[in-house]
Design a protein around this motif. Structure first.
Motif, PDB file in Angstrom:
ATOM      1  N   GLU A 191       0.248   0.330  -2.033  1.00 47.96           N
ATOM      2  CA  GLU A 191       0.831   1.552  -1.452  1.00 47.96           C
ATOM      3  C   GLU A 191       0.959   2.675  -2.487  1.00 47.96           C
ATOM      4  O   GLU A 191       0.941   3.855  -2.131  1.00 47.96           O
ATOM      5  CB  GLU A 191       2.188   1.229  -0.828  1.00 47.96           C
ATOM      6  N   LYS A 226       1.547  -5.596  -2.375  1.00 47.81           N
ATOM      7  CA  LYS A 226       1.594  -4.545  -1.352  1.00 47.81           C
ATOM      8  C   LYS A 226       2.157  -3.237  -1.922  1.00 47.81           C
ATOM      9  O   LYS A 226       1.705  -2.154  -1.573  1.00 47.81           O
ATOM     10  CB  LYS A 226       2.430  -5.027  -0.155  1.00 47.81           C
ATOM     11  N   CYS A 230      -5.743  -2.646   3.158  1.00 51.05           N
ATOM     12  CA  CYS A 230      -5.228  -3.614   2.181  1.00 51.05           C
ATOM     13  C   CYS A 230      -5.942  -4.950   2.309  1.00 51.05           C
ATOM     14  O   CYS A 230      -6.093  -5.497   3.410  1.00 51.05           O
ATOM     15  CB  CYS A 230      -3.721  -3.800   2.374  1.00 51.05           C
TER      16      CYS A 230
END
Length: 390
Positions: free
Chosen positions: A311, A307, A319
């Motif tokens: 980002e 993650k 995602c």
């Protein structure tokens, strides 16, 4: 590398497109050249007096492609596209589709423009293991130049229009007639000729040179190792819960996989990245690495890192599922997770070839893949994601 051409088989194929199908199938029969939809091929021909590029349809496998798997695109339109200063993915796809003389044919390969600007009838592109093994290395450019002194060598560029435009600009004064081919750093190799057999022969000869270089400089000596006993129940249950379906497994405990999983500094050595960019849509950039019994903790950390990676580079993308697609289990082997047995086998095939390349590249100074940013752009590229949907 074995040359699979036989005159007896070749005599069954007469037209430009038939010969293109034949040599495409020959390339696809060698896993060391292409895997599961990888690579692309083309032939320039005439239809009703007009120059047409027949290029592999996106997502088709070279080993099984037939005439209907090739997209017939107006050659002049593709060459005009190469001269543009910029072109979005959606515009490239729509303009290529509009230039097709058969709208029911598959979408052209993302490399159609590049195939168009190479001034030869037959163009072959593979992700040959031996070539990318040499290339994906701290000394990659130096060694590639040594092995392929008469090839045009292109530093890594995102596939599609950007790559085609880069090569178009670089080759305005290029002596194509005296070129043996193109090496795309961290990506693959192109050969070409006005004769189908000669273009195929050039590919086999070039890859044989790369294999010889690896035999001379990076020959593997794999010891016999004892396999550790591991209960996979918790791993299967946890990954299935994370994926939202019951995963199918492919366990690889051959000598190379076990050696790969038994290295010192395991996590550092097995998380270097992909062998060739398009593999990332199957495998993600790195595997889950299990060095102890804390499976849930390791998966939680993997998801956290994934993650964070998303980002760092995301703009308006959504995602993907952050759970891993394969795992390296210390002193046990490698496990691939799929939606079904076929999916797990595809991932396992890709990872198996990556393992061999990484181990050999370590002997040449260390494996180096494309950058994290480039990895993200490939993983989330809409034209690559479209292949999975097919």
């Amino acid at each position: 590398m074995k040359n699979l051409w036989t005159d007896e088989e070749a005599k069954e194929y007469k037209s430009d497109l038939e010969l293109r199908v034949f040599t495409s199938n020959l390339l696809g029969r060698s896993d060391e050249l292409v895997l599961h939809g990888g690579g692309n091929t083309s032939v320039k021909s005439k239809v009703n007096g007009e120059d047409i590029l027949y290029v592999k349809g996106s997502g088709w496998d070279l080993v099984s492609i037939k005439e209907e798997g090739f997209a017939p695109v107006k050659l002049d339109t593709l060459i005009k596209m190469a001269k543009l200063e910029s072109l979005s993915d959606s515009d490239m796809v729509s303009q290529q589709k509009e230039a097709m003389i058969d709208k029911s044919a598959p979408n052209p390969s993302v490399e159609a423009i590049l195939h168009a600007i190479i001034p030869f009838k037959f163009v072959d592109h593979t992700h040959a293991d031996a070539v990318v093994t040499i290339s994906n290395n701290k000394n990659g450019i130096e060694n590639i130049k040594k092995v392929f002194p008469n090839f045009l060598i292109i530093p890594y560029v995102m596939p599609g229009f950007i790559l085609a435009k880069t090569i178009y600009d670089m080759t305005k004064e290029y002596d194509w007639k005296n070129s043996d081919g193109i090496i795309l750093h961290n990506h693959g190799i192109f050969t070409f000729d006005d004769d189908a057999k000669k273009s195929y022969d050039k590919m086999i000869s070039a890859v044989t040179l790369a294999e010889k270089f690896l035999d001379d400089n990076a020959k593997l000596e794999i010891p016999n190792l004892e396999t550790k006993e591991v209960d996979l129940t918790e791993l299967i249950t946890t990954i299935s819960n994370e994926k939202g379906y019951d995963v199918a497994l492919k366990v690889n405990q051959d000598k190379e996989a076990l050696y790969y999983a038994s290295q010192p500094n395991l996590k550092e050595n097995v998380t270097k990245g992909v062998l060739t960019p398009e593999h990332i849509i199957r495998t993600k950039k790195v595997p889950l690495v299990l060095e102890n019994s804390d499976i849930k903790g390791a998966i939680k950390e993997y998801k956290k890192q994934y993650k964070a990676y998303f980002e760092r580079y995301a703009k308006d993308e959504i995602c993907l599922n952050p759970a891993p697609n394969y795992a390296v289990v210390k002193d046990f082997g490698v496990i691939s997770f799929g939606k079904d047995d076929k999916d797990a086998s595809i991932i396992n095939d890709i990872v198996s070839h990556t393992i061999s390349a990484v181990l050999k590249a370590q002997k040449l100074g260390g494996f180096v893949s494309i950058s994290e940013k480039d990895s993200f752009e490939m993983e989330y590229w809409e034209l690559e994601q479209a292949k999975l949907k097919k």
